[in-house]
Design a protein around this motif. Structure first.
Motif: not given
Length: 365
Positions: A124-130, A132-137, A165-166, A170-176
């Motif tokens: 179970y995960i908070k909606k706003d947290t999820l 935010n993570g998807i937006k950032k990755t 969330m990663v 191949g040329n860049r990497l996002s990690i939340f």
């Protein structure tokens, strides 16, 4: 006859449309299935990799039907009344709104839908947290038509007290990273396909619950919210060891005003976008100088004050657009830039929960 709010159907279309194929491998996949589950109406769509059910309230009786998605949606959107009445008779549905009557031929076939069994894990995960993570990755997930198959998914890693969330192309990497979730004691990870991540972002925007649920098996996972049920097959391949490119030390770093950096890069992009799109980050004692040029257009240069940092003079060439994409998903006003030398990965850091790593171009001096 069923009676439904036009607004509810339109909201449902905006979600299930994300998986309806305009040129499907199977003709049935360009259609939408309208049915009833647990006293709710439901719009159902799938591309056989991702499936969505959108639940809505209705009055009257409901009979199942399958109709072309685009025709049905476009007609509903243009009807004037607040409520829509739909009646199924023989091989047609009849749509009535404020005296305007249309009939659409139904598809007499069995609608396919993927399923999940042997669910072994739930979180179970908070909606706003999820969200935010998807937006950032999600923006840095590789296009499956252009890159390696293992880069075409978002890695969800549940380990210890954190979810990561990663994504990478191949040329860049996002990690939340976040600890705002609830799970059992097991540690696990799975790959969420790019299309599913993009659909889920839209789904969450309509969600009213504070927290949402995911369930997992060896081959699939599902998302369950208040109005939407989403199921997806897991992504393919083995996600690379992303920790290899993360900074081990933060010996050289600066703190920069994020909005000033975005504004400067946006102006320089007006010069460089018709060319290579490269921008030079020239770090000195208290100033970051940005430079960009194009043979056909000209050149631009701007200076930004460095708020603080531990600086070793350096020049690094980066992709302007990719830097901007990472900066624009950050929420804080100040960004930390960590660098080693002109040919090592550059890390843009937001707090303790987001890293955006970009490979530089080789030096031109």
């Amino acid at each position: 006859m069923l009676k439904v709010k036009k607004e509810d159907l339109i909201q449902g279309f905006s979600i299930v449309d994300r998986v309806v194929k305009l040129t499907p491998t199977m003709p049935i996949l360009s259609n939408i299935f309208v049915s009833k589950e647990n006293n709710k109406g439901v719009l159902i769509a799938t591309d056989l990799e991702v499936g969505i059910k959108y639940f809505f309230d209705f009055e009257g009786d409901m009979e199942d039907f399958i109709v072309p998605s685009r025709t049905f949606e476009n007609l509903i959107r243009t009807l004037p009344d607040e409520f829509i009445e739909i009646t199924k008779k023989d091989s047609y549905i009849f749509i009535n709104s404020d005296g305007k009557v249309y009939k659409i031929r139904t598809i007499e076939d069995e609608y396919p839908f993927i399923s999940i069994s042997d669910v072994s894990k739930e979180i179970y995960i908070k909606k706003d947290t999820l969200r935010n993570g998807i937006k950032k990755t999600s923006f840095s997930i590789s296009d499956p038509q252009k890159g390696r198959i293992e880069f075409a998914s978002l890695l969800i890693e549940i380990k210890g007290d954190d979810i990561k969330m990663v994504s990478t192309d191949g040329n860049r990497l996002s990690i939340f990273k976040t600890s705002e979730f609830k799970k059992d004691d097991s540690e696990f990870s799975f790959l969420m396909p790019r299309n599913c991540a993009q659909v889920l972002d839209k789904v969450i925007s309509t969600e009213e619950k504070e927290s949402v649920k995911f369930g997992f098996s060896n081959k699939s996972f599902y998302y369950e919210g208040e109005k939407v049920y989403l199921i997806s097959r897991l992504g393919q391949g083995n996600f690379p060891d992303y920790e290899m490119v993360l900074p081990k030390k933060e010996e050289n770093f600066v703190f920069i005003d994020k909005n000033s950096l975005i504004d400067s890069l946006t102006r320089i992009l007006l010069i460089t976008r018709e060319g290579s799109g490269k921008v030079i980050f020239d770090f000195s004692d208290k100033i970051l100088t940005l430079k960009g040029s194009s043979v056909d257009v000209g050149e631009g240069s701007e200076e930004i004050d460095i708020r603080e940092g531990k600086i070793e003079k350096n020049k690094i060439i980066l992709d302007n657009r990719k830097v901007l994409e990472g900066l624009k998903v950050m929420n804080e006003d100040v960004v930390k830039i960590i660098f080693i030398d002109s040919e090592s990965p550059v890390t843009f850091k937001e707090g303790d929960y987001y890293l955006y790593v970009i490979m530089p171009y080789r030096s031109e001096w």
